[in-house]
Design a protein around this motif. Structure first.
Motif, PDB file in Angstrom:
ATOM      1  N   ASP A  84       7.671 -72.575  59.983  1.00  0.00           N
ATOM      2  CA  ASP A  84       6.995 -71.416  60.707  1.00  0.00           C
ATOM      3  C   ASP A  84       5.891 -70.801  60.332  1.00  0.00           C
ATOM      4  OD1 ASP A  84      10.603 -70.405  59.931  1.00  0.00           O
ATOM      5  OD2 ASP A  84      10.016 -70.766  58.576  1.00  0.00           O
ATOM      6  N   ALA A  85       5.246 -71.936  59.770  1.00  0.00           N
ATOM      7  CA  ALA A  85       3.525 -71.533  59.708  1.00  0.00           C
ATOM      8  C   ALA A  85       2.465 -72.466  59.685  1.00  0.00           C
ATOM      9  CB  ALA A  85       3.062 -70.552  58.803  1.00  0.00           C
ATOM     10  N   PHE A  86       1.537 -72.855  59.765  1.00  0.00           N
ATOM     11  CA  PHE A  86       0.622 -73.962  59.346  1.00  0.00           C
ATOM     12  C   PHE A  86      -0.438 -73.368  58.843  1.00  0.00           C
ATOM     13  CE2 PHE A  86       2.841 -74.414  63.944  1.00  0.00           C
ATOM     14  CZ  PHE A  86       3.360 -74.846  63.715  1.00  0.00           C
ATOM     15  N   ALA A 114       4.420 -68.232  69.112  1.00  0.00           N
ATOM     16  CA  ALA A 114       4.491 -67.748  68.185  1.00  0.00           C
ATOM     17  C   ALA A 114       4.685 -67.714  66.816  1.00  0.00           C
ATOM     18  CB  ALA A 114       6.176 -67.139  68.617  1.00  0.00           C
ATOM     19  N   LYS A 115       4.065 -69.311  66.395  1.00  0.00           N
ATOM     20  CA  LYS A 115       3.933 -68.617  65.089  1.00  0.00           C
ATOM     21  C   LYS A 115       2.233 -68.414  64.459  1.00  0.00           C
ATOM     22  CE  LYS A 115       7.131 -72.589  65.265  1.00  0.00           C
ATOM     23  NZ  LYS A 115       7.351 -74.111  64.955  1.00  0.00           N
ATOM     24  N   PRO A 116       1.851 -68.028  63.326  1.00  0.00           N
ATOM     25  CA  PRO A 116       0.663 -67.738  63.111  1.00  0.00           C
ATOM     26  C   PRO A 116      -0.001 -69.196  62.043  1.00  0.00           C
ATOM     27  CG  PRO A 116       2.370 -67.119  61.377  1.00  0.00           C
ATOM     28  CD  PRO A 116       2.785 -68.318  62.262  1.00  0.00           C
ATOM     29  N   VAL A 117      -1.566 -69.394  62.394  1.00  0.00           N
ATOM     30  CA  VAL A 117      -2.111 -70.538  62.328  1.00  0.00           C
ATOM     31  C   VAL A 117      -2.908 -70.505  61.164  1.00  0.00           C
ATOM     32  CG1 VAL A 117      -3.280 -72.508  63.363  1.00  0.00           C
ATOM     33  CG2 VAL A 117      -1.406 -71.924  64.400  1.00  0.00           C
ATOM     34  N   GLY A 172      -9.931 -69.492  45.076  1.00  0.00           N
ATOM     35  CA  GLY A 172      -8.465 -69.191  44.822  1.00  0.00           C
ATOM     36  C   GLY A 172      -7.998 -68.006  44.995  1.00  0.00           C
ATOM     37  N   ALA A 173      -8.356 -66.818  45.707  1.00  0.00           N
ATOM     38  CA  ALA A 173      -8.679 -65.348  46.113  1.00  0.00           C
ATOM     39  C   ALA A 173      -8.831 -65.652  47.500  1.00  0.00           C
ATOM     40  CB  ALA A 173      -9.393 -64.911  44.780  1.00  0.00           C
ATOM     41  N   ALA A 174      -9.754 -66.312  47.434  1.00  0.00           N
ATOM     42  CA  ALA A 174      -9.649 -66.644  49.870  1.00  0.00           C
ATOM     43  C   ALA A 174      -8.639 -66.910  49.982  1.00  0.00           C
ATOM     44  CB  ALA A 174     -10.694 -67.245  49.836  1.00  0.00           C
ATOM     45  N   ALA A 175      -7.829 -68.315  49.126  1.00  0.00           N
ATOM     46  CA  ALA A 175      -6.683 -69.064  49.434  1.00  0.00           C
ATOM     47  C   ALA A 175      -5.690 -68.069  49.740  1.00  0.00           C
ATOM     48  CB  ALA A 175      -7.085 -70.041  48.619  1.00  0.00           C
ATOM     49  N   LYS A 176      -5.908 -67.098  48.308  1.00  0.00           N
ATOM     50  CA  LYS A 176      -4.676 -65.830  48.893  1.00  0.00           C
ATOM     51  C   LYS A 176      -4.682 -64.990  49.677  1.00  0.00           C
ATOM     52  CE  LYS A 176      -2.205 -62.730  45.573  1.00  0.00           C
ATOM     53  NZ  LYS A 176      -1.524 -61.887  46.334  1.00  0.00           N
ATOM     54  N   THR A 177      -5.014 -65.003  50.350  1.00  0.00           N
ATOM     55  CA  THR A 177      -6.222 -63.355  51.416  1.00  0.00           C
ATOM     56  C   THR A 177      -5.389 -64.311  52.651  1.00  0.00           C
ATOM     57  OG1 THR A 177      -7.365 -62.629  49.662  1.00  0.00           O
ATOM     58  CG2 THR A 177      -7.531 -62.552  52.373  1.00  0.00           C
ATOM     59  N   LEU A 178      -5.419 -65.231  52.731  1.00  0.00           N
ATOM     60  CA  LEU A 178      -5.108 -66.517  53.528  1.00  0.00           C
ATOM     61  C   LEU A 178      -4.148 -66.791  53.559  1.00  0.00           C
ATOM     62  CD1 LEU A 178      -5.615 -67.962  56.037  1.00  0.00           C
ATOM     63  CD2 LEU A 178      -6.017 -70.073  54.591  1.00  0.00           C
ATOM     64  N   LEU A 179      -2.968 -66.637  52.725  1.00  0.00           N
ATOM     65  CA  LEU A 179      -1.412 -67.254  52.495  1.00  0.00           C
ATOM     66  C   LEU A 179      -1.417 -66.130  52.910  1.00  0.00           C
ATOM     67  CD1 LEU A 179      -1.559 -69.630  50.100  1.00  0.00           C
ATOM     68  CD2 LEU A 179      -0.997 -70.086  52.470  1.00  0.00           C
ATOM     69  N   TRP A 184       2.576 -63.119  56.438  1.00  0.00           N
ATOM     70  CA  TRP A 184       3.077 -61.569  56.776  1.00  0.00           C
ATOM     71  C   TRP A 184       3.323 -61.814  58.420  1.00  0.00           C
ATOM     72  CZ3 TRP A 184       2.098 -58.491  60.896  1.00  0.00           C
ATOM     73  CH2 TRP A 184       2.292 -57.198  61.086  1.00  0.00           C
ATOM     74  N   TRP A 185       2.208 -62.727  58.312  1.00  0.00           N
ATOM     75  CA  TRP A 185       2.888 -62.461  60.168  1.00  0.00           C
ATOM     76  C   TRP A 185       3.805 -64.055  60.464  1.00  0.00           C
ATOM     77  CZ3 TRP A 185       1.357 -60.903  64.409  1.00  0.00           C
ATOM     78  CH2 TRP A 185       0.416 -59.779  64.440  1.00  0.00           C
ATOM     79  N   ALA A 186       3.882 -64.726  59.792  1.00  0.00           N
ATOM     80  CA  ALA A 186       5.461 -65.501  59.356  1.00  0.00           C
ATOM     81  C   ALA A 186       6.443 -65.121  59.411  1.00  0.00           C
ATOM     82  CB  ALA A 186       5.451 -66.814  58.600  1.00  0.00           C
ATOM     83  N   ARG A 187       6.877 -64.027  58.886  1.00  0.00           N
ATOM     84  CA  ARG A 187       7.724 -63.525  58.594  1.00  0.00           C
ATOM     85  C   ARG A 187       8.309 -62.474  59.801  1.00  0.00           C
ATOM     86  NH1 ARG A 187      10.709 -64.697  54.575  1.00  0.00           N
ATOM     87  NH2 ARG A 187       9.555 -64.810  52.194  1.00  0.00           N
ATOM     88  N   ALA A 188       6.823 -61.696  60.390  1.00  0.00           N
ATOM     89  CA  ALA A 188       7.052 -60.790  61.915  1.00  0.00           C
ATOM     90  C   ALA A 188       7.416 -61.218  62.704  1.00  0.00           C
ATOM     91  CB  ALA A 188       6.100 -59.678  61.149  1.00  0.00           C
TER      92      ALA A 188
END
Length: 200
Positions: A84-86, A114-117, A172-179, A184-188
């Motif tokens: 669903d995402a990469f 139509a998938k997020p990267v 870890g905080a940067a990774a959380k923001t990215l994820l 969000w994009w993957a679900r949308a």
């Protein structure tokens, strides 16, 4: 192959290790990032390492791959299609990204659509960010959606203590923001495609 089985509520995230160069640092970065992603309840993680899933040096023509090369594509193409995402883990080589990664991207088309990267990059002074910028243009051409936030490691080998970054909290905080953005994009996008297939 490194996978965790998804539930019906989880999204499938493919973490792509983009370097195949000898002595590469990518597996260390990818393992750290994938471990963080696996701690989330909303993701099932599949690590796609281009050393373990190599593609042929010559990409197929319009008549498709040879029977010999079809097995190589069969090892990776279904995994990209299922995602669903990469998140692409990439170094920077000569102001851009590795050839093996370009080979993977160019060998596929609808698997990206139509998938997020997202991107996790590493390198010298630039932290691999020039590779990320080059990749954004490529993925836009393939109808993928790249998320703004990245995780980057400048002088990467010196920023890790074994398997984890020295600044574990900051990274870890940067990774959380990215994820969070990728999810969000993957679900949308997944929900939108369920209502109306992409491109129609």
């Amino acid at each position: 192959m490194s996978t965790t089985a998804p539930t019906t509520e989880q999204l499938r995230l493919a973490v792509i290790v983009g370097s195949t160069r000898g002595g590469r640092f990518g597996p260390t970065v990818a393992a750290w990032f994938a471990d963080l992603a696996r701690q989330r309840d909303d993701l099932a993680v599949d690590v796609v390492d281009l050393v373990e899933t190599p593609l042929p040096a010559v990409l197929p023509g319009f008549d498709g791959p040879s029977a010999e090369d079809a097995a190589l594509f069969g090892a990776v193409t279904p995994r990209l299609a299922a995602a669903d995402a990469f998140v692409v883990v990439t170094p920077e080589y000569n102001h851009s990204f590795p050839g093996a990664l370009k080979n993977l991207v160019d060998a596929h088309y609808e698997q990206w659509q139509a998938k997020p990267v997202g991107f996790v990059s590493y390198g010298g002074l630039s932290g691999g960010l020039r590779a990320v910028e080059a990749l954004r243009v490529v993925f836009a051409e393939l109808h993928a959606v790249t998320v703004r936030e990245t995780v980057s490691f400048h002088g990467a080998a010196g920023t890790f203590d074994g398997p984890v970054p020295q600044d574990a909290a900051g990274a870890g905080a940067a990774a959380k923001t990215l994820l969070d953005q990728v999810v969000w994009w993957a679900r949308a996008l997944r929900d939108a495609k369920a209502v109306r297939p992409y491109g129609t």
